[in-house]
Structures are given as structure tokens and as C-alpha cells.
Design a protein around this motif. Structure first.
Motif, PDB file in Angstrom:
ATOM      1  N   CYS A 177       0.841  -1.208   0.000  1.00 38.07           N
ATOM      2  CA  CYS A 177       0.000   0.000   0.000  1.00 38.07           C
ATOM      3  C   CYS A 177       0.872   1.253   0.000  1.00 38.07           C
ATOM      4  N   CYS A 178       1.954   1.217   0.754  1.00 38.07           N
ATOM      5  CA  CYS A 178       2.892   2.347   0.789  1.00 38.07           C
ATOM      6  C   CYS A 178       3.519   2.553  -0.583  1.00 38.07           C
ATOM      7  N   PHE A 179       3.935   1.468  -1.221  1.00 37.69           N
ATOM      8  CA  PHE A 179       4.532   1.535  -2.553  1.00 37.69           C
ATOM      9  C   PHE A 179       3.550   2.150  -3.546  1.00 37.69           C
ATOM     10  N   CYS A 180       2.315   1.657  -3.515  1.00 39.63           N
ATOM     11  CA  CYS A 180       1.289   2.170  -4.436  1.00 39.63           C
ATOM     12  C   CYS A 180       0.958   3.630  -4.150  1.00 39.63           C
ATOM     13  N   GLY A 181       0.917   3.983  -2.863  1.00 39.76           N
ATOM     14  CA  GLY A 181       0.599   5.354  -2.487  1.00 39.76           C
ATOM     15  C   GLY A 181       1.632   6.345  -2.982  1.00 39.76           C
ATOM     16  N   VAL A 182       2.908   6.005  -2.812  1.00 41.25           N
ATOM     17  CA  VAL A 182       3.984   6.879  -3.302  1.00 41.25           C
ATOM     18  C   VAL A 182       3.897   7.018  -4.813  1.00 41.25           C
ATOM     19  N   PHE A 183       3.668   5.900  -5.494  1.00 33.51           N
ATOM     20  CA  PHE A 183       3.556   5.935  -6.954  1.00 33.51           C
ATOM     21  C   PHE A 183       2.415   6.850  -7.385  1.00 33.51           C
ATOM     22  N   ALA A 184       1.231   6.644  -6.804  1.00 31.15           N
ATOM     23  CA  ALA A 184       0.049   7.397  -7.218  1.00 31.15           C
ATOM     24  C   ALA A 184       0.192   8.887  -6.923  1.00 31.15           C
ATOM     25  N   ILE A 185       0.664   9.226  -5.727  1.00 33.21           N
ATOM     26  CA  ILE A 185       0.749  10.632  -5.313  1.00 33.21           C
ATOM     27  C   ILE A 185       1.763  11.405  -6.149  1.00 33.21           C
ATOM     28  N   TYR A 186       2.945  10.822  -6.346  1.00 36.31           N
ATOM     29  CA  TYR A 186       3.981  11.546  -7.084  1.00 36.31           C
ATOM     30  C   TYR A 186       3.721  11.552  -8.587  1.00 36.31           C
ATOM     31  N   ARG A 187       3.120  10.499  -9.091  1.00 28.69           N
ATOM     32  CA  ARG A 187       2.728  10.496 -10.508  1.00 28.69           C
ATOM     33  C   ARG A 187       1.647  11.548 -10.756  1.00 28.69           C
ATOM     34  N   LEU A 188       0.678  11.626  -9.839  1.00 32.23           N
ATOM     35  CA  LEU A 188      -0.389  12.626  -9.973  1.00 32.23           C
ATOM     36  C   LEU A 188       0.192  14.031  -9.878  1.00 32.23           C
ATOM     37  N   ASN A 189       1.147  14.215  -8.984  1.00 30.27           N
ATOM     38  CA  ASN A 189       1.777  15.524  -8.832  1.00 30.27           C
ATOM     39  C   ASN A 189       2.496  15.934 -10.114  1.00 30.27           C
ATOM     40  N   ASP A 190       3.245  14.991 -10.711  1.00 31.82           N
ATOM     41  CA  ASP A 190       3.937  15.282 -11.975  1.00 31.82           C
ATOM     42  C   ASP A 190       2.945  15.606 -13.080  1.00 31.82           C
ATOM     43  N   PHE A 191       1.855  14.852 -13.104  1.00 32.73           N
ATOM     44  CA  PHE A 191       0.852  15.049 -14.147  1.00 32.73           C
ATOM     45  C   PHE A 191       0.203  16.428 -14.040  1.00 32.73           C
ATOM     46  N   ILE A 192      -0.179  16.813 -12.811  1.00 34.78           N
ATOM     47  CA  ILE A 192      -0.821  18.114 -12.616  1.00 34.78           C
ATOM     48  C   ILE A 192       0.136  19.248 -12.956  1.00 34.78           C
ATOM     49  N   ASP A 193       1.411  19.072 -12.613  1.00 35.90           N
ATOM     50  CA  ASP A 193       2.398  20.098 -12.938  1.00 35.90           C
ATOM     51  C   ASP A 193       2.550  20.272 -14.441  1.00 35.90           C
ATOM     52  N   ASN A 194       2.410  19.159 -15.187  1.00 38.67           N
ATOM     53  CA  ASN A 194       2.626  19.211 -16.633  1.00 38.67           C
ATOM     54  C   ASN A 194       1.359  19.475 -17.433  1.00 38.67           C
ATOM     55  N   ALA A 195       0.200  19.124 -16.859  1.00 36.85           N
ATOM     56  CA  ALA A 195      -1.052  19.258 -17.596  1.00 36.85           C
ATOM     57  C   ALA A 195      -1.583  20.692 -17.509  1.00 36.85           C
ATOM     58  N   ALA A 196      -2.089  21.187 -18.604  1.00 35.56           N
ATOM     59  CA  ALA A 196      -2.645  22.540 -18.625  1.00 35.56           C
ATOM     60  C   ALA A 196      -3.977  22.591 -17.883  1.00 35.56           C
TER      61      ALA A 196
END
Length: 277
Positions: free
Chosen positions: A43-62
Motif C-alpha cells: 500500500c505504501c509503494f502504491c501510495g507513493v507511486f500514485a501521489i507523485y505520478r499525480l503531482n507530476d501530471f498536474i504540474d505538466n497538464a494545462a
């Protein structure tokens, strides 16, 4: 290259750091089965993946609403989302306590809200862009991994570890802001290095680093905590000194910085084993 096609950052060191903190908590648990521990780690592994991937996506998405479909076009993003919903959640319902569920849920929610922009009339609020709120949020979220692993907050030892981790992760989050100051200035992020300047920021971090030893007072009878915390504080002293010499060093601001969490686990585990002999 279109910003939406920009690669996501590598999460290996973030995964290692987060799982190290979680394992610190697990080592403090009164009783945990191998199934519970395995579920917590995944769950920790998945949480880190989801949170940081979402953060990168929001930073890059208009625009998040219009580009969410693009997020799931990435096969890895889609795979992790499906396996988490269809496999991990049902397993977690079986093996995790309600305390762990609540702590994981709150930590995940805060992580998800970390980068999202909230519009209030003409005002835009974003945790990631807010002075100190950003660093406090990161410190509290990562510090909760100790609590999640331990499964209780009644133990003085757990309280000491949680408080120490919160302060150290807060320091680490500010350190990562130092080489990003130009990028943050462009995106109107009010980070500590931008507001105070680098030299004053590093001085403040040195003070916080030394004060973090005070967390051991919550569990004064624990000899291994004194040694563990002292080793981490000494390591942080070295990293801060090196960063002052080379502000843009990726090794000291990223790799050595994130290793602090792993060092905490290694020293705590070894000293606990030695004192148990």
C-alpha cells in the motif's frame, strides 16, 4: 516535446525512503503478521507511486479535467490504478486495522490534494505553492508512515519516532526546494529558499536539525533512540554543509537527502537488535 508527454520523475529513492519509514513503524508494532506487513508495504509503494505520478501530471497538464484521460493513457498509470482498486483494496480490507486504514486514507487524501489548484473567486490556493504549508504537509504525511507501521500512538517510543521523522522530513523537503528555486519562482511557489534566501534557510535548517534531538525526550529511557537520532542528525549536518558549498548538487539535495530516511531505519534496526542481545 509537448508538456503532457514529459517523462515522470524516477521514484526509486522515494519508494526506498517511504518504505524505510514504514518499516521503522512496523518494528515498533506490538503484533503484526507477515500478511499485514506485506499489505502495508505494498500500500505504501502504491501510495507513493500514485501521489507523485499525480503531482507530476498536474504540474505538466494545462487543465486537469480535460487531460485526466491522458493520465490513464500511460499503461503503467492504468495498471497501478486497476490493481489497486481491484486487488490491493480488497486485500487491505482483510488484513489492515481500522487505525491503519484511517491513517493511510488521510495521508493519501492529503497527498492527492497537495498539488491540486482550488479556485475561490479570483484567488487560487494550492498547498504546494503556499509558504511553509507545503513543507509541514510533507513532514506530517511522511511522519504518519511511522504511525501506520506501528499501528498505535500510545507508545512513547512511537511518539518520539513520529515527531523526529516529521521534523527531519520537513528539513528534507526544504532542502529539495533549494535547487528548484528558479523553477519555483517562475511558478509563484513561495518556498523557504525564495522567501529567506539560501544562506538563512540553511542556517534555519541547522537549528531545526539540532532541535529535532528533543524528540527523544518523549522516550527518555530508550538508549538506542539517543544513538539513532544522533547518527541521523550528524548525517544531516554533513548534507547541509555540502549543500551550502554546492547549491545545485543533485547528489546532496536529492540522493543523500532521501537516504536520511533509510539511514534512520538501518541505525534504529541495528541498535534495537544490539540492545536486545
Amino acid at each position: 516535446m509537448n508538456s503532457l508527454d514529459s517523462p515522470y520523475k524516477s521514484l526509486k529513492l522515494f519508494h526506498l525512503a517511504a518504505i524505510s519509514l514504514l518499516c521503522c513503524g512496523i518494528s515498533l508494532a506490538e503484533e503484526n503478521s507477515v500478511y499485514t506487513n506485506t499489505t502495508l508495504i505494498w500500500c505504501c509503494f502504491c501510495g507513493v507511486f500514485a501521489i507523485y505520478r499525480l503531482n507530476d501530471f498536474i504540474d505538466n497538464a494545462a487543465n486537469l479535467k480535460n487531460n485526466l484521460a491522458h493520465f490513464f493513457k500511460n499503461k503503467l498509470n492504468l495498471f497501478f490504478t486497476l490493481q489497486f482498486v481491484l486487488l490491493t483494496l480488497p486485500i487491505a480490507f482483510i488484513y489492515l486495522s481500522w487505525t491503519a486504514w484511517l491513517a493511510l486514507g488521510l495521508s493519501g487524501l492529503v497527498g492527492a490534494l497537495y498539488s491540486i489548484k482550488f479556485h475561490f473567486g479570483n484567488t487560487v490556493f494550492r498547498i504546494k505553492n503556499t509558504f511553509l504549508v507545503k513543507n509541514l504537509t510533507i513532514g506530517l504525511s511522511w511522519g504518519s508512515l511511522i504511525l501506520i507501521g506501528a499501528g498505535n500512538v500510545s507508545s512513547p517510543l512511537v511518539k518520539s519516532m513520529v515527531l523526529f521523522t516529521i521534523v527531519q522530513v520537513l528539513i528534507g523537503s526544504v532542502i529539495r526546494d533549494i535547487p528548484d528555486r528558479e523553477k519555483d519562482r517562475t511558478h509563484n511557489v513561495q518556498s523557504l529558499p525564495i522567501v529567506l534566501g539560501i544562506n538563512k534557510t540553511i542556517l534555519l535548517l541547522h537549528v531545526l536539525n539540532m532541535l529535532s534531538l528533543g524528540a527523544v525526550l518523549l522516550s527518555v529511557s530508550s538508549k538506542n533512540l539517543w544513538f539513532t537520532f544522533s547518527c541521523v542528525i550528524l548525517w544531516r549536518l554533513v548534507t547541509l554543509s555540502q549543500i551550502k558549498r554546492t547549491f545545485s548538487s543533485v547528489f546532496w539535495s536529492q540522493k543523500a537527502n532521501l537516504f536520511t530516511c533509510t539511514l534512520l531505519f538501518i541505525v534504529f534496526y541495528l541498535t534495537t537488535f544490539m540492545y536486545a542481545i
